[in-house]
Design a protein around this motif. Sequence first.
Motif, short mmCIF file in Angstrom:
data_model
loop_
_atom_site.label_atom_id
_atom_site.label_comp_id
_atom_site.label_asym_id
_atom_site.label_seq_id
_atom_site.Cartn_x
_atom_site.Cartn_y
_atom_site.Cartn_z
N GLU A 1 11.38 -8.45 10.00
CA GLU A 1 10.47 -7.67 10.28
C GLU A 1 9.99 -6.84 8.92
N LEU A 2 10.73 -6.94 8.02
CA LEU A 2 10.37 -6.65 6.71
C LEU A 2 9.41 -7.40 6.08
N THR A 3 9.38 -8.66 6.23
CA THR A 3 8.48 -9.46 5.80
C THR A 3 7.18 -9.52 6.56
N VAL A 4 7.27 -9.01 7.76
CA VAL A 4 6.05 -9.04 8.70
C VAL A 4 5.30 -7.61 8.26
N TRP A 5 6.15 -6.62 7.89
CA TRP A 5 5.31 -5.20 7.51
C TRP A 5 4.89 -5.47 6.16
N VAL B 1 -0.98 5.39 5.63
CA VAL B 1 0.07 5.74 6.59
C VAL B 1 1.33 4.72 6.34
N MET B 2 1.00 3.60 6.20
CA MET B 2 2.05 2.43 5.93
C MET B 2 2.68 2.76 4.59
N GLY B 3 1.79 2.95 3.71
CA GLY B 3 2.63 3.28 2.51
C GLY B 3 2.76 2.17 1.51
N PHE B 4 3.45 2.25 0.38
CA PHE B 4 3.56 1.04 -0.82
C PHE B 4 4.80 0.45 -0.30
N ASP B 5 5.65 1.17 0.25
CA ASP B 5 7.15 0.61 0.50
C ASP B 5 7.42 0.10 1.82
N PRO B 6 7.35 -1.09 2.24
CA PRO B 6 7.76 -1.61 3.63
C PRO B 6 9.10 -1.12 3.89
N THR B 7 9.86 -0.72 3.18
CA THR B 7 11.23 -0.70 3.61
C THR B 7 11.46 0.93 4.25
N PHE C 1 0.87 -5.03 5.28
CA PHE C 1 0.08 -4.25 4.17
C PHE C 1 -0.65 -5.15 3.04
N ASP C 2 -0.22 -6.35 2.93
CA ASP C 2 -0.85 -7.07 1.99
C ASP C 2 -2.51 -7.51 2.52
N SER D 1 -8.23 -6.91 2.82
CA SER D 1 -9.46 -6.37 3.41
C SER D 1 -10.02 -5.46 2.63
N LEU D 2 -9.32 -4.40 2.12
CA LEU D 2 -10.11 -3.22 1.20
C LEU D 2 -10.68 -3.77 0.34
N LEU D 3 -10.01 -5.03 -0.64
CA LEU D 3 -10.66 -5.46 -1.73
C LEU D 3 -11.83 -6.08 -1.50
#
Length: 101
Positions: free
Chosen positions: A46-50, A31-37, A54-55, A60-62
């Motif tokens: 806020e971009l850094t936070v998003w 839902v978040m996608g690969f591109d935080p922009t 995602f990271d 967590s998934l890894l």
Amino acid sequence: MAESAKDRILKRVNEEGHTDSYGTLLYLAAVMGFDPTALGPESSVELTVWSGHFDGLRASLLCLAMYERGIEPKKAAEVVNQHIADAMVDLGPDGNAGEAR
């Protein structure tokens, strides 16, 4: 009633041996996608936070992929990346998380 994108994602990863926890985190990452922009951050902070969110989801998934399936980190990264890409396809180009079309 049609199956939702989230249901399809959970079903697919459950069949591969992952838990619902993994599937739920995967759904959120898709839902978040690969591109935080694309999330429309209002500032560089806020971009850094998003990006950090995602990271963290990806990390967590890894960890879950390595633990649940007993696979090495490199293979886990390949699996997670493919799962995220597949889940994004399930959501569709507009990120529709609702029922299948």
